[in-house]
Structures are given as structure tokens and as C-alpha cells.
Design a protein around this motif. Sequence first.
Motif, PDB file in Angstrom:
ATOM      1  N   ILE A   1       0.860  -1.179   0.000  1.00  0.00           N
ATOM      2  CA  ILE A   1       0.000   0.000   0.000  1.00  0.00           C
ATOM      3  C   ILE A   1       0.898   1.231   0.000  1.00  0.00           C
ATOM      4  O   ILE A   1       1.727   1.398   0.896  1.00  0.00           O
ATOM      5  N   ALA A   2       0.754   2.060  -1.009  1.00  0.00           N
ATOM      6  CA  ALA A   2       1.587   3.267  -1.138  1.00  0.00           C
ATOM      7  C   ALA A   2       0.858   4.467  -0.544  1.00  0.00           C
ATOM      8  O   ALA A   2      -0.293   4.754  -0.889  1.00  0.00           O
ATOM      9  N   THR A   3       1.534   5.172   0.363  1.00  0.00           N
ATOM     10  CA  THR A   3       0.954   6.329   1.030  1.00  0.00           C
ATOM     11  C   THR A   3       1.951   7.491   1.023  1.00  0.00           C
ATOM     12  O   THR A   3       2.963   7.439   0.327  1.00  0.00           O
ATOM     13  N   HIS A   4       1.650   8.555   1.805  1.00  0.00           N
ATOM     14  CA  HIS A   4       2.505   9.758   1.871  1.00  0.00           C
ATOM     15  C   HIS A   4       2.627  10.389   0.485  1.00  0.00           C
ATOM     16  O   HIS A   4       3.719  10.687   0.012  1.00  0.00           O
ATOM     17  N   LEU A   5       1.475  10.637  -0.138  1.00  0.00           N
ATOM     18  CA  LEU A   5       1.426  11.170  -1.503  1.00  0.00           C
ATOM     19  C   LEU A   5       0.557  12.428  -1.564  1.00  0.00           C
ATOM     20  O   LEU A   5      -0.524  12.475  -0.975  1.00  0.00           O
ATOM     21  N   GLU A   6       1.071  13.455  -2.258  1.00  0.00           N
ATOM     22  CA  GLU A   6       0.309  14.619  -2.711  1.00  0.00           C
ATOM     23  C   GLU A   6      -0.154  15.583  -1.620  1.00  0.00           C
ATOM     24  O   GLU A   6      -0.865  16.535  -1.907  1.00  0.00           O
ATOM     25  N   ALA A   7       0.257  15.396  -0.371  1.00  0.00           N
ATOM     26  CA  ALA A   7      -0.223  16.291   0.679  1.00  0.00           C
ATOM     27  C   ALA A   7       0.828  17.250   1.204  1.00  0.00           C
ATOM     28  O   ALA A   7       0.497  18.198   1.903  1.00  0.00           O
ATOM     29  N   VAL A   8       2.103  16.998   0.887  1.00  0.00           N
ATOM     30  CA  VAL A   8       3.166  17.937   1.255  1.00  0.00           C
ATOM     31  C   VAL A   8       3.892  18.367  -0.017  1.00  0.00           C
ATOM     32  O   VAL A   8       4.042  17.586  -0.955  1.00  0.00           O
ATOM     33  N   GLY A   9       4.346  19.615  -0.030  1.00  0.00           N
ATOM     34  CA  GLY A   9       4.929  20.171  -1.250  1.00  0.00           C
ATOM     35  C   GLY A   9       6.195  19.481  -1.700  1.00  0.00           C
ATOM     36  O   GLY A   9       6.521  19.480  -2.887  1.00  0.00           O
ATOM     37  N   HIS A  10       6.928  18.878  -0.766  1.00  0.00           N
ATOM     38  CA  HIS A  10       8.210  18.288  -1.156  1.00  0.00           C
ATOM     39  C   HIS A  10       8.090  16.854  -1.662  1.00  0.00           C
ATOM     40  O   HIS A  10       9.104  16.210  -1.925  1.00  0.00           O
TER      41      HIS A  10
ATOM     42  N   ILE B   1       6.493  12.916  -6.488  1.00  0.00           N
ATOM     43  CA  ILE B   1       5.660  12.179  -7.443  1.00  0.00           C
ATOM     44  C   ILE B   1       4.204  12.205  -6.996  1.00  0.00           C
ATOM     45  O   ILE B   1       3.898  12.336  -5.815  1.00  0.00           O
ATOM     46  N   THR B   2       3.324  12.080  -7.979  1.00  0.00           N
ATOM     47  CA  THR B   2       1.890  12.076  -7.734  1.00  0.00           C
ATOM     48  C   THR B   2       1.352  10.649  -7.792  1.00  0.00           C
ATOM     49  O   THR B   2       2.034   9.724  -8.235  1.00  0.00           O
ATOM     50  N   ARG B   3       0.132  10.488  -7.356  1.00  0.00           N
ATOM     51  CA  ARG B   3      -0.523   9.177  -7.487  1.00  0.00           C
ATOM     52  C   ARG B   3      -0.577   8.750  -8.952  1.00  0.00           C
ATOM     53  O   ARG B   3      -0.335   7.582  -9.276  1.00  0.00           O
ATOM     54  N   LYS B   4      -0.900   9.696  -9.828  1.00  0.00           N
ATOM     55  CA  LYS B   4      -1.003   9.377 -11.250  1.00  0.00           C
ATOM     56  C   LYS B   4       0.310   8.838 -11.790  1.00  0.00           C
ATOM     57  O   LYS B   4       0.345   7.836 -12.531  1.00  0.00           O
ATOM     58  N   GLU B   5       1.420   9.493 -11.414  1.00  0.00           N
ATOM     59  CA  GLU B   5       2.737   9.046 -11.887  1.00  0.00           C
ATOM     60  C   GLU B   5       3.086   7.676 -11.318  1.00  0.00           C
ATOM     61  O   GLU B   5       3.627   6.820 -12.024  1.00  0.00           O
ATOM     62  N   LEU B   6       2.783   7.468 -10.037  1.00  0.00           N
ATOM     63  CA  LEU B   6       3.083   6.184  -9.419  1.00  0.00           C
ATOM     64  C   LEU B   6       2.247   5.069 -10.046  1.00  0.00           C
ATOM     65  O   LEU B   6       2.764   3.975 -10.327  1.00  0.00           O
ATOM     66  N   LYS B   7       0.983   5.336 -10.291  1.00  0.00           N
ATOM     67  CA  LYS B   7       0.119   4.330 -10.908  1.00  0.00           C
ATOM     68  C   LYS B   7       0.590   3.988 -12.317  1.00  0.00           C
ATOM     69  O   LYS B   7       0.530   2.825 -12.739  1.00  0.00           O
ATOM     70  N   LYS B   8       1.060   4.989 -13.044  1.00  0.00           N
ATOM     71  CA  LYS B   8       1.597   4.742 -14.387  1.00  0.00           C
ATOM     72  C   LYS B   8       2.814   3.832 -14.320  1.00  0.00           C
ATOM     73  O   LYS B   8       2.968   2.908 -15.130  1.00  0.00           O
ATOM     74  N   PHE B   9       3.684   4.066 -13.349  1.00  0.00           N
ATOM     75  CA  PHE B   9       4.873   3.229 -13.156  1.00  0.00           C
ATOM     76  C   PHE B   9       4.468   1.805 -12.776  1.00  0.00           C
ATOM     77  O   PHE B   9       5.050   0.827 -13.265  1.00  0.00           O
ATOM     78  N   ILE B  10       3.496   1.694 -11.904  1.00  0.00           N
ATOM     79  CA  ILE B  10       3.005   0.380 -11.473  1.00  0.00           C
ATOM     80  C   ILE B  10       2.451  -0.401 -12.661  1.00  0.00           C
ATOM     81  O   ILE B  10       2.739  -1.591 -12.833  1.00  0.00           O
ATOM     82  N   LYS B  11       1.668   0.260 -13.490  1.00  0.00           N
ATOM     83  CA  LYS B  11       1.100  -0.392 -14.671  1.00  0.00           C
ATOM     84  C   LYS B  11       2.184  -0.820 -15.643  1.00  0.00           C
ATOM     85  O   LYS B  11       2.155  -1.927 -16.195  1.00  0.00           O
ATOM     86  N   LYS B  12       3.178   0.058 -15.853  1.00  0.00           N
ATOM     87  CA  LYS B  12       4.280  -0.243 -16.763  1.00  0.00           C
ATOM     88  C   LYS B  12       5.025  -1.493 -16.326  1.00  0.00           C
ATOM     89  O   LYS B  12       5.513  -2.275 -17.165  1.00  0.00           O
ATOM     90  N   ASN B  13       5.116  -1.723 -15.027  1.00  0.00           N
ATOM     91  CA  ASN B  13       5.855  -2.866 -14.495  1.00  0.00           C
ATOM     92  C   ASN B  13       4.952  -4.069 -14.173  1.00  0.00           C
ATOM     93  O   ASN B  13       5.415  -5.040 -13.568  1.00  0.00           O
ATOM     94  N   ASN B  14       3.679  -3.963 -14.569  1.00  0.00           N
ATOM     95  CA  ASN B  14       2.729  -5.071 -14.427  1.00  0.00           C
ATOM     96  C   ASN B  14       2.590  -5.566 -12.989  1.00  0.00           C
ATOM     97  O   ASN B  14       2.559  -6.772 -12.728  1.00  0.00           O
ATOM     98  N   ILE B  15       2.499  -4.626 -12.068  1.00  0.00           N
ATOM     99  CA  ILE B  15       2.364  -5.018 -10.659  1.00  0.00           C
ATOM    100  C   ILE B  15       1.104  -4.402 -10.033  1.00  0.00           C
ATOM    101  O   ILE B  15       1.028  -4.207  -8.817  1.00  0.00           O
TER     102      ILE B  15
END
Length: 256
Positions: free
Chosen positions: A215-224, A227-241
Motif C-alpha cells: 500500500i503506497a501512502t505519503h502522496l500529494e499532501a506535502v509540497g516536497h 511524485i503524484t498518485r497518477k505518476e506512481l500508478k503509471k509506473f506500477i502499470k508499466k511494471n505489471n504489478i
Amino acid sequence: MKYRQIRNATAHIYFAGKKFLIDPVLGKKEAYPGFENTLNSHLSWPRVELPIRINEVLDCDAVIVTHTHPDHLDEVAIQALDKNKTIFVQNENDKEFLAYKGFNNIKILSEDSYFKEIKLIITKGQHGSDELIKNYKEKLGVVSGVIFSHKNEKTTYLAGDTIWCKEVENTINKYQPEVIILNAGDAQLADGSSIIMGKEDTLKAHLTLPKATIIATHLEAVGHSAITRKELKKFIKKNNIEKSVLVPEDGEIIEI
């Protein structure tokens, strides 16, 4: 077990009939100035509002604070939390800090901690590379994670604010958790140095223990966060996981 993503690292973990509140941050959107010497330090945070009411967030049996950085425990939460509620911390320094803030039932996590019949095992992490820790020791500080264990539940590893390091790998190999919760937003300093995990680290965790649900967390709520959820999901899909790595939205409940 069930996991409810609230915002950033704030979450509920439902485990063996008990509800744990993790790293409560309850301030309103843009309540705080950005962190100095970090990516996007000009942006106030939290970047988004809480998805549920504060009273719902506070409804829990116990609280776990992995470390006391303000994006894991803020002043609003300190004021709002029941001072008699059981609250677990990583060390004596954090216990003293919370005692000063008025908390009365503070327990230091160990390798043999319990809440009711649930075993809570402290784990180590590293909030940046060896060089970063050497140069910014006071600012980055000590961080921790927790293994949740019970005979009727899936062993769950909450990694906390850490990069991929030997301690994390050793924890995964030792406890063989069925659920791994990763702070995967790739939070960075101003020079681009990562202080928590990112996309590639999420893949490393999967390859280390392919049978686990991540489960991936700590996303999109602090400025520093880099990566975004969208970018992470794209990476996950690319790697078939996609079946192994879940990226919940704020407010979403995952049952595993």
C-alpha cells in the motif's frame, strides 16, 4: 486487516478488532508554511483538506506516532487527541516531547510491545542517505516503523519515513509481512536528495517479497513530495504489478 488512507501518512489500520490511528496531522489545507531547504518550499501544506471529519479521524483505540516531524504529528492533532489515549512512540525523546504536551499514557515501542493481544514490533529506518543523515542529523532525526502481528491477522509492516535501506530489506526478509505500507511519495530536499521511498523503491519492495500486498501512502499532501498518485500508478502499470501495489485515494478503505 483494513487500511484507511486519510491524508499523507495519516491513516487508520484496523487490525485484530482494534483501530490504530497512525501519524495524525489534522491542520486545514495550507495551514503551515513549506519546509525550509526542501523541494517546493514555497508551497504551504497540507496541499489538500482532510477527506473526513476530525472526530472520525480521532475515533480509534490507540495512536502510533512513528516520529514527531510536523507532517506526522501537528499541533492541531496534539490539541485534539485525548491525552489519556494509549499512544506509542519510538524512543524516550519522543515520549518526553509528548509528556510535555500533556499526554498521560505514552508507551515506547520495542521488539516486544503489545496492545491487547496485538504484538507491535519496532523497526528501524533511515530518513535519507548516509551522507544526508551525517549532514542533517538534527533535522532528519531518528525514524521508525512497526510490525503488526496477531495469530488471526495478516502480518503488516508499516515502514514509516525511510528510504530503501538494509534495515528495511532485513525487516521484510525477517518477518515476511503479507502487507507492506510504504511512504512512497519521494519527498525530497531542495537539492533533489530523497528522504523517503519513491517509484523504484516500491518496485524493490515488491521484488523482495512478491507475495506481499503493498500500500503506497505519503502522496500529494506535502509540497516536497516529488511524485503524484497518477505518476506512481503509471509506473506500477508499466511494471505489471497492479495486483500487488495499491495506491488508495484520501478517504479510501482497503480490505486485504
